[in-house]
Scaffold this motif. Structure first.
Motif, PDB file in Angstrom:
ATOM      1  N   LEU A   7      19.366  47.069  17.346  1.00 45.76           N
ATOM      2  CA  LEU A   7      19.500  48.214  18.244  1.00 45.76           C
ATOM      3  C   LEU A   7      18.755  47.948  19.551  1.00 45.76           C
ATOM      4  N   PRO A   8      19.253  48.494  20.655  1.00 52.64           N
ATOM      5  CA  PRO A   8      18.599  48.258  21.949  1.00 52.64           C
ATOM      6  C   PRO A   8      17.273  48.996  22.062  1.00 52.64           C
ATOM      7  N   LYS A   9      16.435  48.527  22.989  1.00 56.07           N
ATOM      8  CA  LYS A   9      15.147  49.152  23.280  1.00 56.07           C
ATOM      9  C   LYS A   9      15.138  49.616  24.733  1.00 56.07           C
ATOM     10  N   ASP A  10      14.330  50.631  25.015  1.00 62.54           N
ATOM     11  CA  ASP A  10      14.167  51.026  26.410  1.00 62.54           C
ATOM     12  C   ASP A  10      12.970  50.296  27.010  1.00 62.54           C
ATOM     13  N   GLU A  11      12.645  50.602  28.261  1.00 61.29           N
ATOM     14  CA  GLU A  11      11.577  49.891  28.957  1.00 61.29           C
ATOM     15  C   GLU A  11      10.206  50.146  28.347  1.00 61.29           C
ATOM     16  N   GLN A  12      10.088  51.198  27.539  1.00 55.27           N
ATOM     17  CA  GLN A  12       8.824  51.492  26.865  1.00 55.27           C
ATOM     18  C   GLN A  12       8.746  50.883  25.470  1.00 55.27           C
ATOM     19  N   GLY A  13       9.779  50.147  25.093  1.00 55.96           N
ATOM     20  CA  GLY A  13       9.797  49.523  23.780  1.00 55.96           C
ATOM     21  C   GLY A  13      10.280  50.424  22.666  1.00 55.96           C
ATOM     22  N   ARG A  14      10.772  51.615  23.011  1.00 56.51           N
ATOM     23  CA  ARG A  14      11.272  52.529  22.002  1.00 56.51           C
ATOM     24  C   ARG A  14      12.678  52.119  21.572  1.00 56.51           C
ATOM     25  N   THR A  15      12.987  52.356  20.314  1.00 58.59           N
ATOM     26  CA  THR A  15      14.331  52.068  19.802  1.00 58.59           C
ATOM     27  C   THR A  15      15.288  53.148  20.277  1.00 58.59           C
ATOM     28  N   LEU A  16      16.414  52.742  20.827  1.00 57.46           N
ATOM     29  CA  LEU A  16      17.423  53.690  21.283  1.00 57.46           C
ATOM     30  C   LEU A  16      18.441  53.910  20.164  1.00 57.46           C
ATOM     31  N   VAL A  17      18.431  55.111  19.628  1.00 52.30           N
ATOM     32  CA  VAL A  17      19.309  55.452  18.505  1.00 52.30           C
ATOM     33  C   VAL A  17      20.649  55.923  19.063  1.00 52.30           C
ATOM     34  N   PRO A  18      21.746  55.191  18.813  1.00 50.91           N
ATOM     35  CA  PRO A  18      23.041  55.488  19.445  1.00 50.91           C
ATOM     36  C   PRO A  18      23.840  56.554  18.705  1.00 50.91           C
ATOM     37  N   LEU A  19      23.282  57.750  18.580  1.00 49.42           N
ATOM     38  CA  LEU A  19      23.862  58.780  17.727  1.00 49.42           C
ATOM     39  C   LEU A  19      24.998  59.574  18.367  1.00 49.42           C
ATOM     40  N   PHE A  20      25.061  59.646  19.696  1.00 50.28           N
ATOM     41  CA  PHE A  20      25.989  60.534  20.399  1.00 50.28           C
ATOM     42  C   PHE A  20      25.811  61.965  19.896  1.00 50.28           C
ATOM     43  N   GLY A  21      24.592  62.454  20.014  1.00 49.55           N
ATOM     44  CA  GLY A  21      24.253  63.807  19.604  1.00 49.55           C
ATOM     45  C   GLY A  21      22.947  64.224  20.238  1.00 49.55           C
ATOM     46  N   ASP A  22      22.495  65.450  19.946  1.00 46.70           N
ATOM     47  CA  ASP A  22      21.222  65.925  20.517  1.00 46.70           C
ATOM     48  C   ASP A  22      20.343  66.652  19.504  1.00 46.70           C
ATOM     49  N   LEU A  23      20.795  66.739  18.235  1.00 51.19           N
ATOM     50  CA  LEU A  23      20.036  67.399  17.174  1.00 51.19           C
ATOM     51  C   LEU A  23      19.725  68.856  17.517  1.00 51.19           C
ATOM     52  N   LYS A  24      20.618  69.482  18.246  1.00 48.26           N
ATOM     53  CA  LYS A  24      20.435  70.871  18.668  1.00 48.26           C
ATOM     54  C   LYS A  24      21.655  71.683  18.272  1.00 48.26           C
ATOM     55  N   ARG A  25      21.438  72.956  17.972  1.00 47.54           N
ATOM     56  CA  ARG A  25      22.553  73.849  17.653  1.00 47.54           C
ATOM     57  C   ARG A  25      23.150  74.440  18.934  1.00 47.54           C
ATOM     58  N   HIS A  26      24.465  74.634  18.897  1.00 48.13           N
ATOM     59  CA  HIS A  26      25.169  75.225  20.031  1.00 48.13           C
ATOM     60  C   HIS A  26      26.240  76.185  19.531  1.00 48.13           C
ATOM     61  N   LYS A  27      26.527  77.187  20.322  1.00 44.10           N
ATOM     62  CA  LYS A  27      27.675  78.046  20.059  1.00 44.10           C
ATOM     63  C   LYS A  27      28.918  77.291  20.514  1.00 44.10           C
ATOM     64  N   ILE A  28      29.827  77.005  19.588  1.00 43.84           N
ATOM     65  CA  ILE A  28      30.995  76.177  19.938  1.00 43.84           C
ATOM     66  C   ILE A  28      32.313  76.886  19.654  1.00 43.84           C
ATOM     67  N   ALA A  29      32.271  78.216  19.598  1.00 44.02           N
ATOM     68  CA  ALA A  29      33.504  78.970  19.399  1.00 44.02           C
ATOM     69  C   ALA A  29      33.407  80.281  20.169  1.00 44.02           C
ATOM     70  N   ASP A  30      34.557  80.846  20.482  1.00 44.20           N
ATOM     71  CA  ASP A  30      34.614  82.142  21.155  1.00 44.20           C
ATOM     72  C   ASP A  30      35.973  82.768  20.837  1.00 44.20           C
ATOM     73  N   ALA A  31      36.266  83.886  21.463  1.00 38.91           N
ATOM     74  CA  ALA A  31      37.514  84.591  21.159  1.00 38.91           C
ATOM     75  C   ALA A  31      38.742  83.748  21.490  1.00 38.91           C
ATOM     76  N   ALA A  32      38.644  82.939  22.539  1.00 40.59           N
ATOM     77  CA  ALA A  32      39.789  82.116  22.938  1.00 40.59           C
ATOM     78  C   ALA A  32      39.951  80.881  22.059  1.00 40.59           C
ATOM     79  N   ARG A  33      38.857  80.380  21.527  1.00 40.74           N
ATOM     80  CA  ARG A  33      38.873  79.189  20.669  1.00 40.74           C
ATOM     81  C   ARG A  33      37.988  79.491  19.464  1.00 40.74           C
ATOM     82  N   ASP A  34      38.596  80.052  18.403  1.00 44.60           N
ATOM     83  CA  ASP A  34      37.786  80.496  17.260  1.00 44.60           C
ATOM     84  C   ASP A  34      37.923  79.607  16.037  1.00 44.60           C
ATOM     85  N   THR A  35      38.612  78.470  16.160  1.00 46.93           N
ATOM     86  CA  THR A  35      38.802  77.590  15.003  1.00 46.93           C
ATOM     87  C   THR A  35      37.480  77.129  14.421  1.00 46.93           C
TER      88      THR A  35
END
Length: 485
Positions: free
Chosen positions: A378-406
């Protein structure tokens, strides 16, 4: 030795003499002390008693052996003699008795719905996701989870998430939790020292979680928190983001899906009995066995990008990744998050009562993930930290509404999380995990993108407005994110 594990497990047969370690995990959380000779044709899976504290003390521990034990338990088909079945207990997280004995061991509603972890987590390999046929039905989760209907008023239908890379996700969540709690301590100190209200913007690894306001008397205004629980614990597991650790996830799943009850939650310490589910098997899963399952899951290789694509596909994927970011998808599906430490300690310091905690053991079991070949790549950043390639943010979001309720069509909330709110799905491996959505009922990536509403509306509208060629490049990019076989 841990690196050798992921290069390929050495074959071991049940005919070999099993070594049993028969001390307790902690005076209040004892494993069953059993030492017997096991026939090689024995149909049970949970034959090997592993003492947690002994494992933690053995600094020369062959970690690959612990992981291999976890794989054997994960892939095994549990028998009634293992403790599979819970005739008098429900699938609830809090130990709860059924109103009436279960008429059948397997019923596909409130469970049991499987006799092997791998029966659902198997696509494209063991530990992966599952098809629609592997869907499960879950209630709100805490108690009163005795139901025999698929009526959405009483249960939510859920697909199977992949576990690849889960150890890195838990480590990220722990570091983010520590950072957010440190910020909470800082704003409390500021308010106390100044004698006036103080507000702090909560941020961990570049992800914003709203604001927190403290008063001089030590009270906190949590009304502006965003995407996280009031206790500031980042919970990376489950489609709602409600489980802090692989251990908690495992203890829950063992009971729900298999009727196997971990002593750390269902044993005499909490319930007053060693056979809470009434199946005449006592002390079904000890802390050491749960740790073996955790170790195996925590070391599953993270999904990667396919590198042997046809030239036309690779060109489209490269272009699609740019488009993906341009239209705003990467604001939530962040390509990487930095990880400071690769030492995975079990148990998790942020787990709640009913799941083994650091105070329950002499010392944690430590897994040094930096020794894994796939982590070293896995790649590292300039501080030597491991860059985890998750494509996410570990945060909850509202992802539906009246127009898109699936993606908000459930009637029940879960762990106080609104029905239209879900944790950002990590996209690593998404090319291997169709079908999509929390119910696994969307057949293509285009469908799941178009289903986004709520906070994702702007990005979804940008996608919808793209020329077909640009949409296809985004699909090509996402299809290149695969779980390695």
């Amino acid at each position: 030795m841990i690196a050798e594990h992921r290069k390929g497990l050495s074959p071991k047969t049940l005919a070999a003499t099993l070594v049993f370690i028969t001390a307790t995990a902690a005076p209040s959380l004892a494993d069953a002390q059993v030492k017997t000779e096991i026939a090689p044709w024995d149909e049970r899976v949970l034959t090997e008693q592993l003492d947690f504290n002994d494992l933690a003390k053995r600094k020369d521990l062959e970690t690959s052996d612990l992981i291999e034990s976890g794989q054997r338990i994960f892939e095994g088909k549990y028998a009634a003699s293992d403790g599979a079945g819970r005739p008098n207990a429900t699938q609830a997280i809090v130990p709860t008795k059924r109103r009436r004995p279960a008429p059948h061991m397997f019923q596909r509603l409130a469970g049991l719905d499987s006799n092997s972890c791998a029966s659902c987590h198997n696509a494209p390999i063991t530990g992966g996701a599952g098809d629609f046929t592997a869907n499960v039905f879950v209630s709100e989760g805490f108690e009163s989870a005795d139901f025999d209907t698929i009526d959405p008023q009483f249960s939510n239908e859920r697909g199977t998430n992949a576990l690849q890379g889960a150890g890195l996700l838990e480590l990220l969540a722990r570091e983010m939790t520590a950072a957010l709690r440190a910020q909470r301590s800082q704003v409390l100190a500021d308010a106390r020292n100044t004698g006036a209200q103080a507000t702090i913007a909560l941020n961990a690894k570049g992800v914003s979680f709203g604001t927190l306001t403290a008063s001089p008397d030590g009270t906190l205004d949590i009304s502006a928190l965003d995407g996280i629980d009031d206790d500031l614990t980042v919970r990376p597991f489950g489609q709602k983001g409600v489980f802090a650790s692989l251990r908690q996830f495992t203890v829950n799943a063992l009971n729900h899906h298999h009727g196997l009850q971990a002593t750390e939650r269902f044993g005499a310490l909490w319930t007053g009995t060693n056979d809470f589910d009434g199946d005449k098997v006592t002390n079904e899963v000890g802390p050491g066995q749960v740790s073996a399952l955790v170790a195996w899951q925590a070391t599953l290789p993270a999904p990667t990008r396919t590198t042997d694509l046809p030239e036309v596909w690779q060109a489209a994927a490269t272009e699609g990744e740019v488009r993906f970011s341009e239209i705003g998808c990467a604001e939530c599906h962040r390509p990487t998050l930095p990880l400071d430490s690769l030492i995975f300690r079990d148990p998790n310091p942020y787990d709640n009562a009913g799941t083994l905690r650091p105070t329950d053991v002499d010392a944690p079991i430590e897994l040094d993930l930096s020794k894994l070949d796939w982590v070293q790549s896995l790649p590292k950043d300039e501080q030597g930290r491991t860059l985890v390639p998750l494509f996410g943010d570990l945060k909850r979001h509202k992802i539906a509404d009246a127009a898109r309720d699936t993606l908000g069509n459930e009637l029940l909330g879960q762990r106080f999380v609104a029905r239209d709110v879900f944790i950002t799905a990590e996209l690593w491996g998404i090319g291997s995990t169709a079908p999509y959505g929390h119910r696994g009922d969307l057949t293509t990536l285009d469908e799941i993108i178009e289903a986004h509403g709520g906070e994702a509306t702007t990005a979804r509208k940008s996608y919808s407005g793209l020329p077909d060629h640009d949409k296809q490049t985004i699909i090509a990019f996402l299809r290149s994110l695969e779980i390695s076989k």
